[in-house]
Motif scaffolding. Structure first.
Motif, PDB file in Angstrom:
ATOM      1  N   PRO A  82     -42.023  10.610 -21.256  1.00  9.28           N
ATOM      2  CA  PRO A  82     -41.064  10.865 -22.339  1.00  9.28           C
ATOM      3  C   PRO A  82     -39.717  10.181 -22.108  1.00  9.28           C
ATOM      4  O   PRO A  82     -39.097  10.346 -21.062  1.00  9.28           O
ATOM      5  N   GLY A  83     -39.297   9.379 -23.074  1.00  8.09           N
ATOM      6  CA  GLY A  83     -38.011   8.702 -23.016  1.00  8.09           C
ATOM      7  C   GLY A  83     -38.008   7.406 -22.224  1.00  8.09           C
ATOM      8  O   GLY A  83     -37.010   6.691 -22.205  1.00  8.09           O
ATOM      9  N   ALA A  84     -39.110   7.071 -21.556  1.00 10.56           N
ATOM     10  CA  ALA A  84     -39.160   5.834 -20.771  1.00 10.56           C
ATOM     11  C   ALA A  84     -39.244   4.631 -21.704  1.00 10.56           C
ATOM     12  O   ALA A  84     -39.812   4.711 -22.792  1.00 10.56           O
ATOM     13  N   GLN A  85     -38.649   3.533 -21.276  1.00  9.19           N
ATOM     14  CA  GLN A  85     -38.644   2.299 -22.056  1.00  9.19           C
ATOM     15  C   GLN A  85     -39.444   1.228 -21.329  1.00  9.19           C
ATOM     16  O   GLN A  85     -39.344   1.098 -20.107  1.00  9.19           O
ATOM     17  N   VAL A  86     -40.235   0.456 -22.084  1.00  6.69           N
ATOM     18  CA  VAL A  86     -40.942  -0.672 -21.489  1.00  6.69           C
ATOM     19  C   VAL A  86     -39.892  -1.621 -20.935  1.00  6.69           C
ATOM     20  O   VAL A  86     -38.870  -1.891 -21.568  1.00  6.69           O
ATOM     21  N   SER A  87     -40.135  -2.119 -19.718  1.00  3.04           N
ATOM     22  CA  SER A  87     -39.134  -2.897 -18.998  1.00  3.04           C
ATOM     23  C   SER A  87     -39.714  -4.237 -18.563  1.00  3.04           C
ATOM     24  O   SER A  87     -40.798  -4.280 -17.991  1.00  3.04           O
ATOM     25  N   PRO A  88     -39.011  -5.333 -18.812  1.00  5.27           N
ATOM     26  CA  PRO A  88     -39.530  -6.639 -18.380  1.00  5.27           C
ATOM     27  C   PRO A  88     -39.467  -6.802 -16.862  1.00  5.27           C
ATOM     28  O   PRO A  88     -38.615  -6.233 -16.206  1.00  5.27           O
ATOM     29  N   ASP A  89     -40.420  -7.600 -16.327  1.00  9.24           N
ATOM     30  CA  ASP A  89     -40.394  -7.912 -14.903  1.00  9.24           C
ATOM     31  C   ASP A  89     -39.413  -9.053 -14.657  1.00  9.24           C
ATOM     32  O   ASP A  89     -38.697  -9.485 -15.552  1.00  9.24           O
ATOM     33  N   SER A  90     -39.398  -9.571 -13.437  1.00 10.85           N
ATOM     34  CA  SER A  90     -38.433 -10.617 -13.083  1.00 10.85           C
ATOM     35  C   SER A  90     -38.656 -11.902 -13.864  1.00 10.85           C
ATOM     36  O   SER A  90     -37.757 -12.728 -13.968  1.00 10.85           O
ATOM     37  N   GLU A  91     -39.860 -12.073 -14.428  1.00  9.66           N
ATOM     38  CA  GLU A  91     -40.139 -13.269 -15.214  1.00  9.66           C
ATOM     39  C   GLU A  91     -40.015 -13.018 -16.709  1.00  9.66           C
ATOM     40  O   GLU A  91     -40.322 -13.877 -17.531  1.00  9.66           O
ATOM     41  N   GLY A  92     -39.578 -11.806 -17.078  1.00 11.55           N
ATOM     42  CA  GLY A  92     -39.351 -11.484 -18.481  1.00 11.55           C
ATOM     43  C   GLY A  92     -40.537 -10.895 -19.205  1.00 11.55           C
ATOM     44  O   GLY A  92     -40.432 -10.533 -20.377  1.00 11.55           O
ATOM     45  N   ASP A  93     -41.691 -10.758 -18.535  1.00 14.26           N
ATOM     46  CA  ASP A  93     -42.864 -10.167 -19.176  1.00 14.26           C
ATOM     47  C   ASP A  93     -42.779  -8.646 -19.103  1.00 14.26           C
ATOM     48  O   ASP A  93     -42.499  -8.083 -18.047  1.00 14.26           O
ATOM     49  N   LYS A  94     -43.055  -7.985 -20.226  1.00 15.43           N
ATOM     50  CA  LYS A  94     -43.024  -6.530 -20.259  1.00 15.43           C
ATOM     51  C   LYS A  94     -44.368  -5.928 -19.867  1.00 15.43           C
ATOM     52  O   LYS A  94     -44.435  -4.805 -19.403  1.00 15.43           O
TER      53      LYS A  94
END
Length: 168
Positions: A29-41
């Motif tokens: 709950p409330g977590a957001q998809v986050s990109p990795d160091s290369e920008g891929d989510k």
């Protein structure tokens, strides 16, 4: 998106479209998809060559909540896939040390490095459920504040070294 087809088999890679639900897990709950160091989510990788098939789904999230709350949430959520192992690198923490389906913290066929998480790294805490050939993994990543974590589903081919050839 990348798709390669040959007469012998093929490979497909999609990035940025995978969610926790695609892995059969709830989003925290409330977590957001986050990109990795290369920008891929996220990533969805499928490879198949005849009977040899492999499928790996990965997505990383961040939340301001404390790590212990997120770990407890996913320990409960992973229970739908059977026994849940707590692992520090490839060593079990507490019990069980092996799932009823035979999965351990140190699977020789699970050397996977995705989104900055090496699931065999002694510094990474993971929760694992499932079998040697169909694993669900929660990998905790260190972050400054809050919690950053990666969810992984791996469907691996049977018949690897040291494998009895049984499938789940």
């Amino acid at each position: 998106n990348v798709r390669i087809e040959t007469p012998l088999g093929g490979m497909q890679v999609r990035s940025g479209q995978t969610t926790a639900a695609d892995l059969g897990l709830p989003a925290y709950p409330g977590a957001q998809v986050s990109p990795d160091s290369e920008g891929d989510k996220s990533a969805d990788v499928r490879m198949g060559f005849g009977q040899w098939q492999m499928h790996v789904d990965v997505v990383t999230y961040t939340t301001p909540d404390a790590q212990n709350k997120v770990v407890a949430f996913y320990k409960n959520a992973l229970g739908r896939f059977g026994d849940v192992l707590s692992c520090q690198g490839n060593h079990p923490v507490g019990t069980p040390t092996v799932t009823s389906a035979g999965l351990t913290c140190s699977e020789s066929n699970s050397h996977v490095h995705v989104n900055g998480v090496n699931v065999e790294d002694d510094n990474d805490f993971t929760l694992r459920a499932g079998s040697k050939h169909h694993q669900h993994i929660f990998a905790l990543k260190s972050s400054g504040q809050g919690t950053r974590f990666t969810l992984i589903e791996m469907q691996l081919p049977s018949g690897g070294s040291g494998d009895s050839g049984n499938s789940d």
